[in-house]
Design a protein around this motif. Structure first.
Motif, short mmCIF file in Angstrom:
data_model
loop_
_atom_site.label_atom_id
_atom_site.label_comp_id
_atom_site.label_asym_id
_atom_site.label_seq_id
_atom_site.Cartn_x
_atom_site.Cartn_y
_atom_site.Cartn_z
N ASP A 22 -38.18 32.90 2.53
CA ASP A 22 -36.84 32.53 2.99
C ASP A 22 -35.95 32.09 1.84
OD1 ASP A 22 -38.03 31.01 6.07
OD2 ASP A 22 -37.57 33.08 5.60
N ASP A 23 -36.53 31.65 0.74
CA ASP A 23 -35.75 31.19 -0.40
C ASP A 23 -35.32 32.33 -1.32
OD1 ASP A 23 -36.15 28.67 0.52
OD2 ASP A 23 -37.64 28.12 -0.96
N ASP A 24 -35.85 33.52 -1.09
CA ASP A 24 -35.59 34.65 -1.97
C ASP A 24 -34.58 35.60 -1.34
OD1 ASP A 24 -37.53 33.52 -3.52
OD2 ASP A 24 -39.08 34.97 -3.00
N CYS A 25 -33.90 36.36 -2.18
CA CYS A 25 -32.98 37.40 -1.73
C CYS A 25 -33.59 38.74 -2.11
CB CYS A 25 -31.62 37.25 -2.39
SG CYS A 25 -30.78 35.70 -2.01
N PHE A 26 -33.77 39.61 -1.14
CA PHE A 26 -34.33 40.93 -1.41
C PHE A 26 -33.25 41.97 -1.17
CE2 PHE A 26 -37.90 38.25 -0.14
CZ PHE A 26 -38.72 38.41 -1.23
N THR A 48 -15.77 24.54 -10.07
CA THR A 48 -15.69 24.88 -11.48
C THR A 48 -17.06 25.39 -11.89
OG1 THR A 48 -14.09 23.11 -11.84
CG2 THR A 48 -15.22 23.97 -13.78
N VAL A 49 -17.12 26.60 -12.40
CA VAL A 49 -18.39 27.24 -12.74
C VAL A 49 -18.76 26.93 -14.18
CG1 VAL A 49 -19.61 29.43 -12.99
CG2 VAL A 49 -18.02 29.08 -11.09
N ARG A 50 -19.98 26.41 -14.36
CA ARG A 50 -20.53 26.23 -15.70
C ARG A 50 -21.38 27.43 -16.07
NH1 ARG A 50 -24.91 24.09 -18.57
NH2 ARG A 50 -26.22 23.87 -16.75
N ARG A 51 -22.10 27.96 -15.05
CA ARG A 51 -23.03 29.06 -15.31
C ARG A 51 -23.32 29.80 -14.01
NH1 ARG A 51 -29.05 27.85 -17.53
NH2 ARG A 51 -29.95 29.83 -16.98
N ILE A 52 -23.39 31.12 -14.08
CA ILE A 52 -23.87 31.95 -12.97
C ILE A 52 -25.13 32.63 -13.45
CG2 ILE A 52 -23.41 33.93 -11.48
CD1 ILE A 52 -20.42 33.32 -11.77
N LYS A 53 -26.21 32.44 -12.73
CA LYS A 53 -27.48 33.07 -13.12
C LYS A 53 -28.13 33.69 -11.89
CE LYS A 53 -30.52 29.07 -12.67
NZ LYS A 53 -31.55 28.29 -13.33
N ILE A 54 -29.23 34.37 -12.11
CA ILE A 54 -30.00 34.97 -11.03
C ILE A 54 -31.30 34.20 -10.90
CG2 ILE A 54 -31.19 37.04 -10.24
CD1 ILE A 54 -29.07 38.63 -11.90
N ASP A 55 -31.61 33.76 -9.68
CA ASP A 55 -32.83 33.01 -9.42
C ASP A 55 -33.39 33.46 -8.08
OD1 ASP A 55 -34.84 31.08 -9.77
OD2 ASP A 55 -33.71 29.59 -8.64
N ASP A 56 -34.64 33.88 -8.07
CA ASP A 56 -35.31 34.37 -6.86
C ASP A 56 -34.55 35.52 -6.21
OD1 ASP A 56 -37.38 32.49 -7.13
OD2 ASP A 56 -36.29 30.99 -5.96
#
Length: 102
Positions: A22-26, A48-56
């Motif tokens: 449930d915590d992941d995006c497929f 205000t965005v400091r960083r955009i990353k990919i997680d799970d």
């Protein structure tokens, strides 16, 4: 008995893995929205965005909300739906920043 234990171990592994799914995006990468769209979503929210990353397999925004409070937001990469927003503990941050008195 050994066969039953093997089956139970297998079922435990399957159901345990499903709890974390449930915590992941497929989403196939071809169906992802671009980072610029994620940045626009954040701006629309007043973040205000400091960083955009990919997680799970999801986008994760590290930044601050409109009130200046530190947040981490998990975003679905295909629909840009906000899945989760976590706020940092203000008291914990305050304790770390204050110097110790001797």
């Amino acid at each position: 008995m050994r066969k039953i234990m093997t089956i139970l171990a297998f079922l435990t592994a399957i159901t345990g893995g499903a709890a974390f799914a449930d915590d992941d995006c497929f989403v196939p990468m071809a169906n992802w929205q671009p980072r610029e769209a994620v940045a626009r979503l954040a701006a629309e929210q007043g973040w205000t965005v400091r960083r955009i990353k990919i997680d799970d397999g999801c986008y994760e925004i590290d930044g601050r909300n409109a009130d200046g409070r530190a947040i981490e937001a998990k975003i679905h990469p295909g629909t840009l739906q906000i899945l989760e927003v976590e706020f940092d503990d203000d008291e914990h941050d305050k304790e770390r920043k204050e110097p110790e008195n001797d």
